[in-house]
Motif scaffolding. Structure first.
Motif, PDB file in Angstrom:
ATOM      1  N   GLU A 314       0.839  -1.204   0.000  1.00 11.41           N
ATOM      2  CA  GLU A 314       0.000   0.000   0.000  1.00 11.41           C
ATOM      3  C   GLU A 314       0.869   1.249   0.000  1.00 11.41           C
ATOM      4  OE1 GLU A 314      -3.632   0.290   0.241  1.00 11.41           O
ATOM      5  OE2 GLU A 314      -3.408  -1.728  -0.577  1.00 11.41           O
ATOM      6  N   ARG A 315       2.045   1.160   0.612  1.00  9.64           N
ATOM      7  CA  ARG A 315       3.071   2.202   0.510  1.00  9.64           C
ATOM      8  C   ARG A 315       4.382   1.536   0.120  1.00  9.64           C
ATOM      9  NH1 ARG A 315       1.492   7.203   2.402  1.00  9.64           N
ATOM     10  NH2 ARG A 315      -0.098   7.299   4.027  1.00  9.64           N
ATOM     11  N   ARG A 316       5.286   2.297  -0.496  1.00 11.60           N
ATOM     12  CA  ARG A 316       6.566   1.747  -0.954  1.00 11.60           C
ATOM     13  C   ARG A 316       7.684   2.707  -0.545  1.00 11.60           C
ATOM     14  NH1 ARG A 316       9.789   1.745  -5.851  1.00 11.60           N
ATOM     15  NH2 ARG A 316      10.555  -0.351  -6.384  1.00 11.60           N
ATOM     16  N   ILE A 317       8.648   2.198   0.196  1.00 10.91           N
ATOM     17  CA  ILE A 317       9.741   3.027   0.701  1.00 10.91           C
ATOM     18  C   ILE A 317      10.804   3.165  -0.389  1.00 10.91           C
ATOM     19  CG2 ILE A 317      11.409   3.365   2.554  1.00 10.91           C
ATOM     20  CD1 ILE A 317       9.828   1.202   4.136  1.00 10.91           C
ATOM     21  N   SER A 318      11.132   4.373  -0.748  1.00  4.74           N
ATOM     22  CA  SER A 318      12.199   4.596  -1.729  1.00  4.74           C
ATOM     23  C   SER A 318      13.518   4.842  -1.008  1.00  4.74           C
ATOM     24  CB  SER A 318      11.877   5.792  -2.628  1.00  4.74           C
ATOM     25  OG  SER A 318      11.989   7.008  -1.901  1.00  4.74           O
ATOM     26  N   GLY A 319      14.599   4.649  -1.741  1.00  6.71           N
ATOM     27  CA  GLY A 319      15.911   4.936  -1.172  1.00  6.71           C
ATOM     28  C   GLY A 319      16.034   6.388  -0.764  1.00  6.71           C
ATOM     29  N   LEU A 320      15.477   7.297  -1.559  1.00  3.36           N
ATOM     30  CA  LEU A 320      15.530   8.719  -1.230  1.00  3.36           C
ATOM     31  C   LEU A 320      14.777   9.010   0.062  1.00  3.36           C
ATOM     32  CD1 LEU A 320      16.339  11.602  -2.004  1.00  3.36           C
ATOM     33  CD2 LEU A 320      14.224  11.751  -3.336  1.00  3.36           C
ATOM     34  N   GLN A 321      13.600   8.430   0.216  1.00  2.00           N
ATOM     35  CA  GLN A 321      12.844   8.641   1.448  1.00  2.00           C
ATOM     36  C   GLN A 321      13.586   8.073   2.653  1.00  2.00           C
ATOM     37  OE1 GLN A 321       9.453   6.690  -0.222  1.00  2.00           O
ATOM     38  NE2 GLN A 321       8.225   8.570  -0.281  1.00  2.00           N
ATOM     39  N   TYR A 322      14.236   6.931   2.454  1.00  2.00           N
ATOM     40  CA  TYR A 322      15.003   6.339   3.555  1.00  2.00           C
ATOM     41  C   TYR A 322      16.171   7.235   3.942  1.00  2.00           C
ATOM     42  CZ  TYR A 322      17.263   2.777   6.435  1.00  2.00           C
ATOM     43  OH  TYR A 322      17.823   2.112   7.488  1.00  2.00           O
ATOM     44  N   LYS A 323      16.954   7.670   2.959  1.00  2.00           N
ATOM     45  CA  LYS A 323      18.183   8.430   3.221  1.00  2.00           C
ATOM     46  C   LYS A 323      17.914   9.814   3.811  1.00  2.00           C
ATOM     47  CE  LYS A 323      19.537   7.860  -1.016  1.00  2.00           C
ATOM     48  NZ  LYS A 323      20.292   7.898  -2.292  1.00  2.00           N
ATOM     49  N   THR A 324      16.749  10.389   3.495  1.00  2.00           N
ATOM     50  CA  THR A 324      16.447  11.744   3.970  1.00  2.00           C
ATOM     51  C   THR A 324      15.611  11.738   5.247  1.00  2.00           C
ATOM     52  OG1 THR A 324      14.515  11.836   2.496  1.00  2.00           O
ATOM     53  CG2 THR A 324      16.597  12.739   1.667  1.00  2.00           C
ATOM     54  N   GLY A 325      15.287  10.544   5.757  1.00  2.00           N
ATOM     55  CA  GLY A 325      14.525  10.470   6.992  1.00  2.00           C
ATOM     56  C   GLY A 325      13.088  10.935   6.842  1.00  2.00           C
ATOM     57  N   PHE A 326      12.507  10.704   5.660  1.00  2.00           N
ATOM     58  CA  PHE A 326      11.113  11.096   5.438  1.00  2.00           C
ATOM     59  C   PHE A 326      10.225  10.498   6.525  1.00  2.00           C
ATOM     60  CE2 PHE A 326       6.931  10.205   3.576  1.00  2.00           C
ATOM     61  CZ  PHE A 326       6.545  11.483   3.198  1.00  2.00           C
ATOM     62  N   ARG A 327       9.380  11.332   7.129  1.00  2.00           N
ATOM     63  CA  ARG A 327       8.510  10.874   8.213  1.00  2.00           C
ATOM     64  C   ARG A 327       7.133  10.537   7.667  1.00  2.00           C
ATOM     65  NH1 ARG A 327       9.588  11.604  13.336  1.00  2.00           N
ATOM     66  NH2 ARG A 327      11.647  11.168  12.496  1.00  2.00           N
ATOM     67  N   TRP A 328       6.848   9.274   7.562  1.00  2.00           N
ATOM     68  CA  TRP A 328       5.566   8.811   7.053  1.00  2.00           C
ATOM     69  C   TRP A 328       4.450   9.116   8.047  1.00  2.00           C
ATOM     70  CZ3 TRP A 328       5.315   6.671   2.204  1.00  2.00           C
ATOM     71  CH2 TRP A 328       6.524   6.279   1.625  1.00  2.00           C
ATOM     72  N   PRO A 329       3.284   9.497   7.565  1.00  2.00           N
ATOM     73  CA  PRO A 329       2.181   9.770   8.499  1.00  2.00           C
ATOM     74  C   PRO A 329       1.718   8.532   9.248  1.00  2.00           C
ATOM     75  CG  PRO A 329       1.424   9.849   6.212  1.00  2.00           C
ATOM     76  CD  PRO A 329       2.913   9.800   6.166  1.00  2.00           C
ATOM     77  N   ASP A 330       1.962   7.352   8.688  1.00  2.00           N
ATOM     78  CA  ASP A 330       1.591   6.105   9.360  1.00  2.00           C
ATOM     79  C   ASP A 330       2.830   5.339   9.821  1.00  2.00           C
ATOM     80  OD1 ASP A 330       2.405   5.563   6.770  1.00  2.00           O
ATOM     81  OD2 ASP A 330       1.025   3.871   6.492  1.00  2.00           O
ATOM     82  N   ALA A 331       3.895   6.067  10.149  1.00  2.00           N
ATOM     83  CA  ALA A 331       5.138   5.417  10.596  1.00  2.00           C
ATOM     84  C   ALA A 331       4.895   4.612  11.861  1.00  2.00           C
ATOM     85  CB  ALA A 331       6.218   6.459  10.821  1.00  2.00           C
ATOM     86  N   VAL A 332       5.446   3.386  11.896  1.00  2.00           N
ATOM     87  CA  VAL A 332       5.268   2.521  13.060  1.00  2.00           C
ATOM     88  C   VAL A 332       6.595   2.161  13.726  1.00  2.00           C
ATOM     89  CG1 VAL A 332       3.046   1.542  12.391  1.00  2.00           C
ATOM     90  CG2 VAL A 332       5.167   0.517  11.498  1.00  2.00           C
ATOM     91  N   CYS A 333       7.715   2.428  13.060  1.00  2.00           N
ATOM     92  CA  CYS A 333       9.006   2.135  13.670  1.00  2.00           C
ATOM     93  C   CYS A 333      10.095   2.880  12.908  1.00  2.00           C
ATOM     94  CB  CYS A 333       9.306   0.631  13.683  1.00  2.00           C
ATOM     95  SG  CYS A 333       9.516  -0.104  12.046  1.00  2.00           S
ATOM     96  N   TYR A 334      11.286   2.835  13.481  1.00  2.00           N
ATOM     97  CA  TYR A 334      12.460   3.442  12.853  1.00  2.00           C
ATOM     98  C   TYR A 334      13.341   2.352  12.222  1.00  2.00           C
ATOM     99  CZ  TYR A 334      11.672   7.874  15.389  1.00  2.00           C
ATOM    100  OH  TYR A 334      11.161   9.049  15.862  1.00  2.00           O
ATOM    101  N   SER A 335      14.263   2.801  11.392  1.00  2.00           N
ATOM    102  CA  SER A 335      15.340   1.963  10.884  1.00  2.00           C
ATOM    103  C   SER A 335      16.555   2.863  10.712  1.00  2.00           C
ATOM    104  CB  SER A 335      14.960   1.316   9.553  1.00  2.00           C
ATOM    105  OG  SER A 335      16.031   0.528   9.049  1.00  2.00           O
ATOM    106  N   TYR A 336      17.734   2.347  11.006  1.00  2.00           N
ATOM    107  CA  TYR A 336      18.926   3.208  10.972  1.00  2.00           C
ATOM    108  C   TYR A 336      20.081   2.618  10.178  1.00  2.00           C
ATOM    109  CZ  TYR A 336      22.615   6.364  12.546  1.00  2.00           C
ATOM    110  OH  TYR A 336      23.636   7.273  12.578  1.00  2.00           O
TER     111      TYR A 336
END
Length: 440
Positions: A314-336
């Motif tokens: 339903e959502r797809r994480i892109s490398g750009l969103q990962y690298k820039t720390g994009f904050r998803w409105p339905d975020a449930v956890c972090y990854s580092y």
């Protein structure tokens, strides 16, 4: 032989009914099952091996990370961290001082060494304490909807044949989107996936008697003759082949390329190629002065797999969103974990750490296959591109997504709703109640 379809009828005994069935007993699936069980759901955990832990135990990648940022901020806690702490309490883990910063690209300094056996016993005990029914030595072979109950009938293959269980919600923690694919949900896979690695340990050699120049010369001859491949060892330019493996107390850094670990046929090739690579290394090293008595005293029972298939979510994480720390409105956890792409055609790694102050987030929608009402995914097969996947695929992040999937499935069962209808606020509250760190 022409392609044939074998049609047969078999009576399959219905042996049990569950609220939730979790497929895959690695760090992801165990965390998901424990979370759902602690919330009162009746849970089964289906695992093909006889030991829980997955990659950590049977593939011997027993150094999970990252739970903390480079500067010491903890960003993953919850049930996965509980299991780490209990392993330490039993004498099976070494926790370092995470407040001591490491240099960029030195993130392995924050990995946590685990004793595989002790960790497996912790997973056993945590699952059983949460009321999870362990179904080891079983794999799913068919999943269909029961028209009368609206629930899923899961056909399992075990040592005694076929059996079936009924379940309301399902969680695919196989790492390879096997269950999602079996149910007809869309998946994606790169043309060239990251290679695997077969973990082994060597002993019996005298490092002080190994001459670097001679090692380099002999390796060059073996490479030219084809008795050694460039993916069989770590090869930094300033050092001869295998020097890091020998110097690192017998550890290994190989790449098993050209494999698809998402199928039984592909996984078979991974195991065969992995053992063949190790045999080449073994034969070569015993020709090196100082290594005449070298022995392989340990080899993992499975080749570790980094990348196969991912669901289209339903959502797809892109490398750009990962690298820039994009904050998803339905975020449930972090990854580092850094972007960590192991090249498919050599033994190099493209490592790109996150900038200080940047922490990636994972949206709940990435755990939901498009259009799914009853299936969630967790771990490395959640929805994202290959670049983001290279980072969120690791064990700590997988534990966090596993806990989120377990909590969401428990809420969906309790409220009798689709997994897409789970309220994000309620999901976050449940995760926090069980010690997880969720994005604000």
């Amino acid at each position: 032989m022409d392609s044939q379809v074998l049609q047969y009828t078999a009576e399959i005994r219905m042996v049990d009914e569950y609220d939730i069935v979790v497929f895959g007993g690695g760090p992801t699936g165990c965390t998901a099952a424990i979370q759902a069980g602690r919330e009162g759901a009746r849970v089964a955990l289906v695992e093909k091996n006889g030991m829980l832990g997955g990659t950590t135990t049977v593939a011997s990648v027993n150094f999970p990370g990252l739970f903390h940022t480079r500067l010491g901020r903890q960003i993953i806690r919850g049930i996965g961290w509980e299991m780490i702490e209990e392993t330490e309490a039993r004498g099976g883990a070494r926790l370092q001082d995470f407040s001591i910063p490491y240099e960029p690209k030195q993130h392995p300094k924050h990995h946590i060494w685990l004793n595989r056996f002790i960790y497996a016993t912790v997973l056993d005990d945590f699952c059983l304490a949460a009321g999870v029914q362990l179904r080891l030595h079983e794999m799913p072979v068919d999943i269909r909807i029961d028209k009368e109950s609206g629930k899923h009938i899961v056909v399992l293959a075990g040592k005694s044949g076929l059996s079936a269980v009924r379940a309301g919600k399902l969680i695919d923690a196989t790492g390879d989107a096997n269950v999602a694919g079996m149910m007809g949900y869309a998946t994606e896979q790169e043309e060239h996936v990251q290679p695997g690695t077969l973990i082994y340990h060597m002993t019996g050699y005298e490092l002080g008697q190994v001459d670097k120049a001679e090692l380099r010369r002999l390796a060059g001859e073996a490479l030219a003759a084809g008795t050694l491949l460039g993916t069989d060892f770590c090869n930094p330019r300033e050092e001869p082949p295998f020097w890091r493996e020998l110097e690192g107390a017998g550890g290994n850094r190989n790449h098993i390329a050209g494999i698809d670990g998402s199928t039984s046929e592909g996984k078979t090739q991974a195991e065969l190629k992995g053992r063949a690579a190790l045999l080449r290394a073994y034969k070569f090293l015993r020709t090196v002065p100082g290594c005449e008595n070298l022995e392989i005293d340990y080899v993992a029972s499975e080749c570790g797999i980094r990348e196969t298939k991912r669901v289209v979510g339903e959502r797809r994480i892109s490398g750009l969103q990962y690298k820039t720390g994009f904050r998803w409105p339905d975020a449930v956890c972090y990854s580092y974990y850094p972007i960590d792409i192991h090249q498919h055609d050599n033994n190099s790694i493209d490592i790109r750490p996150l900038e200080d102050g940047i922490v990636a987030s994972v949206p709940y929608g990435a755990l939901i296959p498009q259009g799914s009402d009853h299936l969630l995914t967790a771990g490395r097969c959640i929805s994202g591109d290959s670049e983001a996947h290279s980072a969120y695929r690791v064990q700590a992040s997988s534990m966090a997504t596993g806990q989120a999937a377990g909590a969401a499935a428990a809420l969906a069962v309790r409220q009798g709703i689709s997994v897409r209808e789970v309220d994000i606020g309620e999901l976050r509250e449940m995760l926090v109640k069980h010690g997880a760190i969720v994005p604000d």
